[in-house]
Design an enzyme around this catalytic site. Structure first.
Site, short mmCIF file in Angstrom:
data_model
loop_
_atom_site.label_atom_id
_atom_site.label_comp_id
_atom_site.label_asym_id
_atom_site.label_seq_id
_atom_site.Cartn_x
_atom_site.Cartn_y
_atom_site.Cartn_z
N LYS A 1 1.01 -1.22 0.02
CA LYS A 1 -0.08 0.08 0.05
C LYS A 1 0.77 1.35 -0.15
CE LYS A 1 -3.62 -2.62 1.83
NZ LYS A 1 -4.57 -3.10 3.06
N GLN B 1 -5.11 -1.68 9.35
CA GLN B 1 -4.88 -2.92 8.65
C GLN B 1 -5.61 -3.97 9.60
OE1 GLN B 1 -3.39 -3.73 5.72
NE2 GLN B 1 -3.89 -5.58 6.06
N ASP C 1 -11.37 2.18 3.45
CA ASP C 1 -11.72 0.83 2.98
C ASP C 1 -13.22 0.76 2.44
OD1 ASP C 1 -9.50 -0.91 3.23
OD2 ASP C 1 -9.38 -0.37 5.55
#
Ligand code: NAP
Length: 305
Positions: A56, A100, A123
């Site tokens: 990422k 995460q 997200d």
């Protein structure tokens, strides 16, 4: 199928996303006075999570997104983690917050995801944003299904990926009249996937572990999305000749090989387009995290998304 299928290369397509985002950022950042910011919160030492976070970071850099890092010990207290999320929620330079998952036990990932400000959700998993998806209103969408939609657009157009292509070259496909089956109904992938397909006017069937005669259900579809977590579940006999097959699954075999939920070698000869694993949906999930961050940046600065 006599023609070989179109291989939907998620790596190449993700670079097209990066080029698109980078152009947008260049245009808007001079007006806004800064580039978009993504805060990446990593708790503990899970090797898979560290690999995902590294990917990422690389992709954020390729797009021109600034990252802010919180690398936290697995022993962090709930209150300290809440305080870090709160600080990023209030930081004007942060447009996306990525927590995460999974979090080390006993921390509850879903609970902390809910603490992220919905307008900074990278997200697309905040319950408010999932509600906005149901209502068809603008909000960050869950990254994996969003990536699958872009791959579907690529499948349905005549564009061949090259170093110059951006998303502006790939039109959003109309799915009116098309039948889509989504195998899997998780909050993360299956359910939002079905709603994104529905938004484009596909006729959608959700299949799951209690569906009877799954092969027949799949054989009826023009588009099959597999988000199951069972290695090589989908076979050639499940797929109508010419169907588009999108494989979300990431499964590790006993030999350490990564395979999808689709038996690729078996299915590819009958599909008109198919995603490989690895190198299919995975890179597009990372790309869509950045796309959501840039969209949040645009919305937060009253710029057109
Ligand atoms: P999940 O939460 O475990 O959901 C799996 C779904 O598959 C459930 O709805 C389950 O049905 C259904 N299912 C399980 N076995 C089945 C069977 N034999 N036949 C039909 N349906 C069955 O998994 P997930 O988070 O959605 O992830 C699915 C897969 O995608 C995993 O391999 C995961 O690693 C991968 N993934 C990849 C990405 C990416 O970026 N490429 C992102 C996220 C996830 P029930 O609801 O009836 O139990």
């Amino acid at each position: 199928m006599t023609h070989p299928p179109k291989i939907l290369d998620g790596k190449k397509l993700s670079h097209a996303v990066a080029r698109t985002l980078s152009k947008k950022i260049t245009t808007v950042s001079s007006r806004v006075g800064r580039v978009p910011g993504l805060a990446v919160i990593l708790v503990g030492e899970n090797p898979a999570s560290k690999t995902y976070v590294a990917a990422k970071h690389r992709f954020a850099k390729e797009c021109g997104i600034q990252t802010f890092d919180a690398n936290l010990p697995s022993t962090i207290s709930e209150n300290d983690l809440i305080e870090i999320i709160r600080r990023y929620n209030l930081d004007d330079n942060v447009d996306g917050i990525l927590l995460q998952l999974p979090l080390p036990k006993p921390l509850d990932g879903a609970r902390f995801t809910r603490m992220i400000a919905p307008e900074k959700d990278a997200d697309g998993l905040h319950p408010l944003n999932q509600g906005l998806l149901l209502q068809g209103l603008p909000a960050p969408r869950p990254c994996t299904p969003l990536g699958v939609m872009t791959m579907l657009d690529l499948a349905l157009c005549s564009v061949e990926l090259s170093e110059e292509i951006t998303l502006a070259d790939i039109p959003a496909a109309s799915l009116a009249g098309k039948k889509a089956v989504v195998i899997g109904r998780s909050q993360l992938v299956g359910k939002p996937m079905g709603f994104l397909l529905l938004e484009r006017n596909a006729t959608v069937t959700f299949a799951h572990s209690r569906t009877s005669d799954l092969p027949a259900v799949c054989r009826d579809a023009d588009i099959v999305v597999a988000a199951v977590g069972v290695p090589k579940l989908v076979k050639k006999e499940w797929v109508r000749p010419g169907a588009i097959v999108l494989d979300v699954g990431i499964n590790r075999t006993a030999e350490g090989k990564l395979v999808g939920d689709v038996d690729y070698d078996d299915v590819a000869p009958v599909a008109s387009a198919i995603t490989p694993v690895p190198g299919g949906v995975g890179p597009m999930t990372v790309a869509m995290l950045m796309s959501n961050t840039v969209d949040n940046f645009l919305r937060r600065n009253n710029e057109a998304v």
